[in-house]
Design a protein around this motif. Structure first.
Motif, PDB file in Angstrom:
ATOM      1  N   GLY A 100       0.392  -1.163   0.282  1.00  0.00           N
ATOM      2  CA  GLY A 100       0.536   0.013   0.279  1.00  0.00           C
ATOM      3  C   GLY A 100       0.801   1.122  -0.013  1.00  0.00           C
ATOM      4  N   LEU A 101       2.074   1.307  -0.207  1.00  0.00           N
ATOM      5  CA  LEU A 101       2.838   2.389  -0.285  1.00  0.00           C
ATOM      6  C   LEU A 101       3.889   2.480  -0.947  1.00  0.00           C
ATOM      7  CD1 LEU A 101       4.282   1.831   3.349  1.00  0.00           C
ATOM      8  CD2 LEU A 101       3.210   3.366   2.377  1.00  0.00           C
ATOM      9  N   ARG A 102       3.718   3.689  -2.187  1.00  0.00           N
ATOM     10  CA  ARG A 102       4.680   3.835  -3.110  1.00  0.00           C
ATOM     11  C   ARG A 102       5.693   3.957  -2.837  1.00  0.00           C
ATOM     12  NH1 ARG A 102       0.586   6.772  -7.948  1.00  0.00           N
ATOM     13  NH2 ARG A 102       2.233   6.027  -9.015  1.00  0.00           N
ATOM     14  N   THR A 103       7.259   2.885  -2.654  1.00  0.00           N
ATOM     15  CA  THR A 103       7.979   3.493  -2.671  1.00  0.00           C
ATOM     16  C   THR A 103       8.868   2.798  -4.325  1.00  0.00           C
ATOM     17  OG1 THR A 103       8.860   1.653  -1.628  1.00  0.00           O
ATOM     18  CG2 THR A 103       8.016   3.546  -0.417  1.00  0.00           C
ATOM     19  N   GLY A 104      10.293   3.830  -4.043  1.00  0.00           N
ATOM     20  CA  GLY A 104      11.290   3.167  -5.249  1.00  0.00           C
ATOM     21  C   GLY A 104      10.718   3.344  -6.705  1.00  0.00           C
ATOM     22  N   GLU A 105      10.755   1.808  -6.887  1.00  0.00           N
ATOM     23  CA  GLU A 105      10.338   2.131  -8.297  1.00  0.00           C
ATOM     24  C   GLU A 105       8.549   2.431  -8.669  1.00  0.00           C
ATOM     25  OE1 GLU A 105      11.646  -0.621 -10.690  1.00  0.00           O
ATOM     26  OE2 GLU A 105      13.817   0.011 -10.891  1.00  0.00           O
ATOM     27  N   ASP A 149      -1.628  -1.022  -4.429  1.00  0.00           N
ATOM     28  CA  ASP A 149      -2.916  -0.477  -4.099  1.00  0.00           C
ATOM     29  C   ASP A 149      -3.553  -1.212  -2.406  1.00  0.00           C
ATOM     30  OD1 ASP A 149      -3.280  -3.084  -4.919  1.00  0.00           O
ATOM     31  OD2 ASP A 149      -4.729  -2.475  -6.315  1.00  0.00           O
ATOM     32  N   GLY A 150      -1.845  -1.731  -1.824  1.00  0.00           N
ATOM     33  CA  GLY A 150      -2.276  -2.515  -0.770  1.00  0.00           C
ATOM     34  C   GLY A 150      -2.922  -4.587  -0.904  1.00  0.00           C
ATOM     35  N   ASN A 151      -2.797  -4.456  -2.231  1.00  0.00           N
ATOM     36  CA  ASN A 151      -2.215  -5.992  -2.377  1.00  0.00           C
ATOM     37  C   ASN A 151      -1.777  -6.860  -3.260  1.00  0.00           C
ATOM     38  OD1 ASN A 151      -4.604  -5.998  -5.254  1.00  0.00           O
ATOM     39  ND2 ASN A 151      -6.286  -5.202  -3.821  1.00  0.00           N
ATOM     40  N   LEU A 152      -2.504  -8.039  -3.622  1.00  0.00           N
ATOM     41  CA  LEU A 152      -1.726  -8.078  -4.536  1.00  0.00           C
ATOM     42  C   LEU A 152      -2.641  -9.264  -5.700  1.00  0.00           C
ATOM     43  CD1 LEU A 152       1.661 -10.106  -3.059  1.00  0.00           C
ATOM     44  CD2 LEU A 152       1.775  -7.789  -4.140  1.00  0.00           C
ATOM     45  N   ARG A 153      -3.687  -8.413  -6.352  1.00  0.00           N
ATOM     46  CA  ARG A 153      -4.301  -9.321  -7.149  1.00  0.00           C
ATOM     47  C   ARG A 153      -4.878  -8.372  -8.347  1.00  0.00           C
ATOM     48  NH1 ARG A 153      -8.179  -8.188  -2.495  1.00  0.00           N
ATOM     49  NH2 ARG A 153      -8.225  -6.684  -3.312  1.00  0.00           N
ATOM     50  N   SER A 154      -4.549  -8.716  -9.822  1.00  0.00           N
ATOM     51  CA  SER A 154      -4.818  -8.192 -10.753  1.00  0.00           C
ATOM     52  C   SER A 154      -6.220  -8.323 -10.955  1.00  0.00           C
ATOM     53  CB  SER A 154      -4.100  -9.315 -12.202  1.00  0.00           C
ATOM     54  OG  SER A 154      -2.497  -9.188 -11.426  1.00  0.00           O
ATOM     55  N   GLY A 155      -6.439  -7.359 -11.634  1.00  0.00           N
ATOM     56  CA  GLY A 155      -7.962  -7.345 -12.081  1.00  0.00           C
ATOM     57  C   GLY A 155      -8.153  -6.438 -11.573  1.00  0.00           C
ATOM     58  N   ASP A 156      -8.040  -5.132 -10.601  1.00  0.00           N
ATOM     59  CA  ASP A 156      -8.325  -4.287  -9.991  1.00  0.00           C
ATOM     60  C   ASP A 156      -7.821  -3.529 -10.496  1.00  0.00           C
ATOM     61  OD1 ASP A 156      -6.412  -4.909  -8.641  1.00  0.00           O
ATOM     62  OD2 ASP A 156      -6.687  -4.773  -6.968  1.00  0.00           O
ATOM     63  N   GLY A 157      -6.817  -3.525 -10.789  1.00  0.00           N
ATOM     64  CA  GLY A 157      -6.144  -2.186 -11.752  1.00  0.00           C
ATOM     65  C   GLY A 157      -4.345  -1.844 -11.764  1.00  0.00           C
ATOM     66  N   CYS A 158      -4.226  -2.452 -10.683  1.00  0.00           N
ATOM     67  CA  CYS A 158      -2.974  -2.400  -9.927  1.00  0.00           C
ATOM     68  C   CYS A 158      -2.452  -4.267 -10.068  1.00  0.00           C
ATOM     69  CB  CYS A 158      -2.920  -1.817  -8.891  1.00  0.00           C
ATOM     70  SG  CYS A 158      -0.896  -2.102  -8.358  1.00  0.00           S
ATOM     71  N   ASP A 159      -1.170  -4.361 -10.884  1.00  0.00           N
ATOM     72  CA  ASP A 159      -1.361  -5.676 -10.829  1.00  0.00           C
ATOM     73  C   ASP A 159      -0.198  -6.769  -9.747  1.00  0.00           C
ATOM     74  OD1 ASP A 159       1.285  -5.515 -11.510  1.00  0.00           O
ATOM     75  OD2 ASP A 159       1.154  -6.212 -13.674  1.00  0.00           O
ATOM     76  N   GLU A 160      -0.332  -7.997 -10.042  1.00  0.00           N
ATOM     77  CA  GLU A 160       0.804  -8.694  -8.913  1.00  0.00           C
ATOM     78  C   GLU A 160       1.626  -7.926  -8.673  1.00  0.00           C
ATOM     79  OE1 GLU A 160       0.686 -11.258 -12.203  1.00  0.00           O
ATOM     80  OE2 GLU A 160      -0.848  -9.858 -11.158  1.00  0.00           O
ATOM     81  N   THR A 161       2.326  -7.820 -10.084  1.00  0.00           N
ATOM     82  CA  THR A 161       3.921  -6.574  -9.717  1.00  0.00           C
ATOM     83  C   THR A 161       3.704  -5.336  -9.405  1.00  0.00           C
ATOM     84  OG1 THR A 161       3.751  -6.965 -12.028  1.00  0.00           O
ATOM     85  CG2 THR A 161       4.780  -8.980 -11.311  1.00  0.00           C
ATOM     86  N   CYS A 162       2.207  -4.212  -9.405  1.00  0.00           N
ATOM     87  CA  CYS A 162       2.167  -3.535  -8.805  1.00  0.00           C
ATOM     88  C   CYS A 162       2.639  -2.959 -10.045  1.00  0.00           C
ATOM     89  CB  CYS A 162       3.231  -2.883  -8.045  1.00  0.00           C
ATOM     90  SG  CYS A 162       2.858  -3.349  -6.053  1.00  0.00           S
ATOM     91  N   TYR A 163       2.400  -3.044 -11.796  1.00  0.00           N
ATOM     92  CA  TYR A 163       1.780  -2.115 -12.347  1.00  0.00           C
ATOM     93  C   TYR A 163       0.033  -2.087 -12.901  1.00  0.00           C
ATOM     94  CZ  TYR A 163       6.845  -2.940 -14.139  1.00  0.00           C
ATOM     95  OH  TYR A 163       7.742  -3.048 -13.897  1.00  0.00           O
ATOM     96  N   ALA A 164       0.479  -0.645 -13.406  1.00  0.00           N
ATOM     97  CA  ALA A 164      -1.191  -0.401 -13.851  1.00  0.00           C
ATOM     98  C   ALA A 164      -1.676  -1.280 -14.648  1.00  0.00           C
ATOM     99  CB  ALA A 164      -0.896   1.634 -13.681  1.00  0.00           C
ATOM    100  N   GLU A 165      -2.812  -1.763 -14.817  1.00  0.00           N
ATOM    101  CA  GLU A 165      -3.262  -2.088 -16.042  1.00  0.00           C
ATOM    102  C   GLU A 165      -4.170  -1.285 -17.117  1.00  0.00           C
ATOM    103  OE1 GLU A 165      -4.757  -6.272 -14.018  1.00  0.00           O
ATOM    104  OE2 GLU A 165      -5.537  -4.899 -12.566  1.00  0.00           O
ATOM    105  N   PRO A 166      -3.646  -1.816 -18.486  1.00  0.00           N
ATOM    106  CA  PRO A 166      -4.489  -1.302 -19.349  1.00  0.00           C
ATOM    107  C   PRO A 166      -5.927  -0.376 -18.848  1.00  0.00           C
ATOM    108  CG  PRO A 166      -3.238  -3.373 -20.165  1.00  0.00           C
ATOM    109  CD  PRO A 166      -3.939  -3.489 -18.311  1.00  0.00           C
ATOM    110  N   GLY A 167      -6.046   0.757 -19.060  1.00  0.00           N
ATOM    111  CA  GLY A 167      -7.421   1.510 -19.040  1.00  0.00           C
ATOM    112  C   GLY A 167      -8.032   1.481 -17.729  1.00  0.00           C
ATOM    113  N   TRP A 168      -6.730   1.389 -16.880  1.00  0.00           N
ATOM    114  CA  TRP A 168      -7.047   1.825 -15.193  1.00  0.00           C
ATOM    115  C   TRP A 168      -6.031   2.677 -14.622  1.00  0.00           C
ATOM    116  CZ3 TRP A 168     -10.263  -0.505 -11.729  1.00  0.00           C
ATOM    117  CH2 TRP A 168     -10.895  -1.813 -11.810  1.00  0.00           C
ATOM    118  N   TYR A 169      -6.493   4.134 -13.873  1.00  0.00           N
ATOM    119  CA  TYR A 169      -5.817   4.128 -13.320  1.00  0.00           C
ATOM    120  C   TYR A 169      -5.343   5.250 -12.075  1.00  0.00           C
ATOM    121  CZ  TYR A 169      -7.259   6.265 -17.901  1.00  0.00           C
ATOM    122  OH  TYR A 169      -6.982   6.762 -18.829  1.00  0.00           O
ATOM    123  N   CYS A 170      -4.428   4.497 -11.036  1.00  0.00           N
ATOM    124  CA  CYS A 170      -3.764   4.622  -9.706  1.00  0.00           C
ATOM    125  C   CYS A 170      -3.105   6.200  -9.260  1.00  0.00           C
ATOM    126  CB  CYS A 170      -2.921   3.592 -10.040  1.00  0.00           C
ATOM    127  SG  CYS A 170      -3.844   1.895 -10.971  1.00  0.00           S
TER     128      CYS A 170
END
Length: 169
Positions: free
Chosen positions: A17-22, A31-52
């Protein structure tokens, strides 16, 4: 007296849940979890069409921006207009002959004149049966066309005459 101790920056931990480093760079998120499909994937990259925008907060889509944010959006046609196939809430709308007839009524078919402008089709994609009428070449004019059509109320001649409109163009 006191020695100055320099601490290393925190190691980024994806999903905390903390944006640090890269994770602070554009296109990254946490976004505080490791789930894909909610905009922020399991590797902390924004998913296409989502804004974080905010760390630790859920990502969101923007309906009408022209970028599909799955699975939150079924469609995104770049606008928030109703009755164009994709609703203002980015859900598929049933098809309409007014929108689709030009692409499906080809060859020996013309758009039907007896279909109300706002009538929806049975599914997302309209069919020829719902929107089109078979055409006939009317070499002999309105009378020849009417003779060939018999009592079929939605068949039309390519010269614009139909049985329904009493043989007038």
């Amino acid at each position: 007296c006191c020695a100055l101790v320099r601490r290393a920056p925190p190691v980024p931990v994806c999903g905390d849940g903390l944006r640090t480093g890269e994770e602070v760079y554009v296109g990254r998120c946490d976004d505080g979890n490791l789930r894909s499909g909610d905009g922020c994937d399991e590797t902390c990259y924004a998913e296409p069409g989502w804004y974080c925008a905010e760390e630790g907060q859920p990502c969101h889509t923007v309906c009408g921006d022209g970028v599909l944010g799955l699975p939150a959006e079924d469609c995104d046609d770049g606008n928030t207009e109703a009755l164009d196939g994709c609703s203002p809430s980015c859900r598929w709308e049933p098809g309409r002959c007014e929108v689709q007839a030009a692409s499906i009524c080809v060859g020996d078919f013309l758009p039907r004149t007896d279909v109300p402008r706002l009538r929806f089709c049975q599914g997302r994609n309209c069919t020829k049966e719902e929107c089109c009428a078979e055409t006939f070449l009317a070499g002999g004019g309105a009378a020849a066309c009417a003779a060939r059509m018999g009592n079929a109320p939605v068949m039309m001649c390519k010269d614009g005459f139909t049985r329904r409109d009493s043989l007038s163009p």
